[in-house]
Design an enzyme around this catalytic site. Structure first.
Site, short mmCIF file in Angstrom:
data_model
loop_
_atom_site.label_atom_id
_atom_site.label_comp_id
_atom_site.label_asym_id
_atom_site.label_seq_id
_atom_site.Cartn_x
_atom_site.Cartn_y
_atom_site.Cartn_z
N SER A 191 0.84 -1.19 0.00
CA SER A 191 0.00 0.00 0.00
C SER A 191 0.88 1.26 0.00
CB SER A 191 -0.96 -0.04 1.18
OG SER A 191 -1.99 0.92 1.04
N ASP B 66 -9.26 -4.92 -5.33
CA ASP B 66 -8.63 -3.75 -4.73
C ASP B 66 -8.96 -2.49 -5.53
OD1 ASP B 66 -7.01 -1.99 -3.38
OD2 ASP B 66 -5.12 -2.95 -3.93
N HIS C 67 -7.65 -5.43 -0.95
CA HIS C 67 -6.43 -4.71 -0.57
C HIS C 67 -5.79 -5.31 0.68
CE1 HIS C 67 -3.77 -1.30 -0.83
NE2 HIS C 67 -4.05 -0.92 0.41
#
Length: 374
Positions: free
Chosen positions: A226, A316, A348
């Protein structure tokens, strides 16, 4: 993998997205810790947005709303990450729990810059059975949108403990300063400092004995998920040539001013607000720090590693941005080896809260193979 390698049980309930698309289906775990801090008086006064709609309602939480947490008191609601109040308080709704380092599993924390408080957590696998040869070193940058999480967060501590055990690498996880108290580029600078601190052990006296005794500084890899994937790209552009063997970008947090088809308007607006909160002087979502494909961004041909892998997840919000990054890297003229791993039916950073599912096991195997150069 023995459970003894963990400093406490893996998290039973994650705080995330059931379908991986933004904030839909959020639930809060029972052990969530709400962290409220009082920043400097000037820290949040540039925020001009009204209360963000659609706040997440806690489910199965033992916490009761603060009596002062009335709608009229809120300057900006970025649930499920944080809430900023008009009096300057910042309340983090997740990513504040810290698991202490555990000598039993060869982990420890080291402050690398007393002036900023930046530290690292080291993971040394199987101390008793270490081979005589030195271990490759992985420098890891955690995620959290630049505003939450830390090296002691349960999900990260447990995941990196497992990764160290499976891969046989010495892992150095960088604990960088968070926005909005420390606006970007502080987090990027801290991660670069953490990386350079590791590299410094290859020349002259080494301040950290674990790296000196067990780390092979000719085999340095970097990775992050991320926001940590965003930082990974940043470091790849700025490291000296020939230092980084490989890089793994996991569900990288890349944005852009154009909303893509798989992105809802609500999620797009949420992440735009989050980015502007973290970076008051930003150029917007086409800032090269968050959009590596923006006009004027440095060419991907300049990445300083021999090989790279980009992990993306079907559900995601960021999946298409990750694929676009991979495609651009392949076409850039970069001389390394690139790989894209697309995993279906997951969202995600799913791998941080699910270690035993088929897709998680497959992802771990692919990550380990990449880190080992297999």
């Amino acid at each position: 993998m023995s459970a003894a390698l963990f400093c406490g049980p893996p998290p039973a309930v994650s705080f995330g997205c059931k379908d991986g698309r933004g904030r839909k289906g959020m639930v809060r775990s029972k052990d969530i810790v709400r962290q409220t801090v009082k920043p400097p008086a000037h820290a949040c006064r540039l925020i001009g947005w009204n209360k963000y709609p659609g706040s997440v309602v806690p489910t199965n939480s033992s916490l009761s709303p603060s009596p002062t947490a009335l709608d009229d008191d809120i300057e900006l609601d970025l649930s499920p990450f944080l809430i900023i109040y008009k009096d300057g308080r910042i309340e983090r709704l997740k990513g504040t729990t810290v698991i202490p380092a555990c000598p039993e599993v060869a982990t420890k924390d080291v402050i690398i810059d007393p002036a900023t408080g930046v530290s690292v957590r080291l993971y040394l696998p199987n101390v008793v059975d270490l081979p005589s040869k030195k271990l490759p070193v992985l420098v890891y940058f955690h995620g959290g949108g630049f505003v939450i999480e830390n090296t002691g967060s349960p999900n990260y501590h447990n995941y990196l403990t497992l990764l160290a055990a499976k891969s046989g690498l010495l892992i150095v996880s960088v604990n960088y300063r968070l926005a909005p108290e420390h606006p970007i580029p502080a987090s990027f600078d801290d991660c670069m400092a953490g990386f350079n601190w590791v590299v410094s052990h290859s020349a002259g006296p080494a301040p950290e004995p674990w790296l000196a005794r067990h780390g092979d500084l000719t085999q340095i890899l970097i990775s992050g998920d991320s926001a940590g994937g965003t930082v990974t790209h940043y470091v790849l552009l700025r490291a000296d040539a020939g230092v980084i063997e490989g890089a793994a970008l996991v569900h990288p947090y890349f944005l852009g001013s154009k909303r893509l088809e798989n992105q809802t308007e609500e999620d797009f607006e949420f992440h735009e607000k989050l980015w502007r909160l973290s970076t008051p002087n930003t150029e917007g979502l086409d800032d090269p720090l968050i959009n590596p494909l923006a006009p004027g961004a440095p060419s991907l041909a300049g990445l300083k590693c021999k090989r790279a892998v980009v992990f993306v997840a079907e559900l995601d919000f960021l999946v298409e941005r990750g694929r676009m990054y991979y495609d651009a890297l392949v076409k850039s003229g970069w001389g390394g080896e690139a790989e894209l791993v697309h995993q279906e039916g997951v969202g995600h950073v799913f791998h941080l809260s699910d270690y035993s599912g088929d897709v998680s096991v497959d992802m771990m195997a692919k990550m380990v193979a990449f880190l080992r150069g297999e």
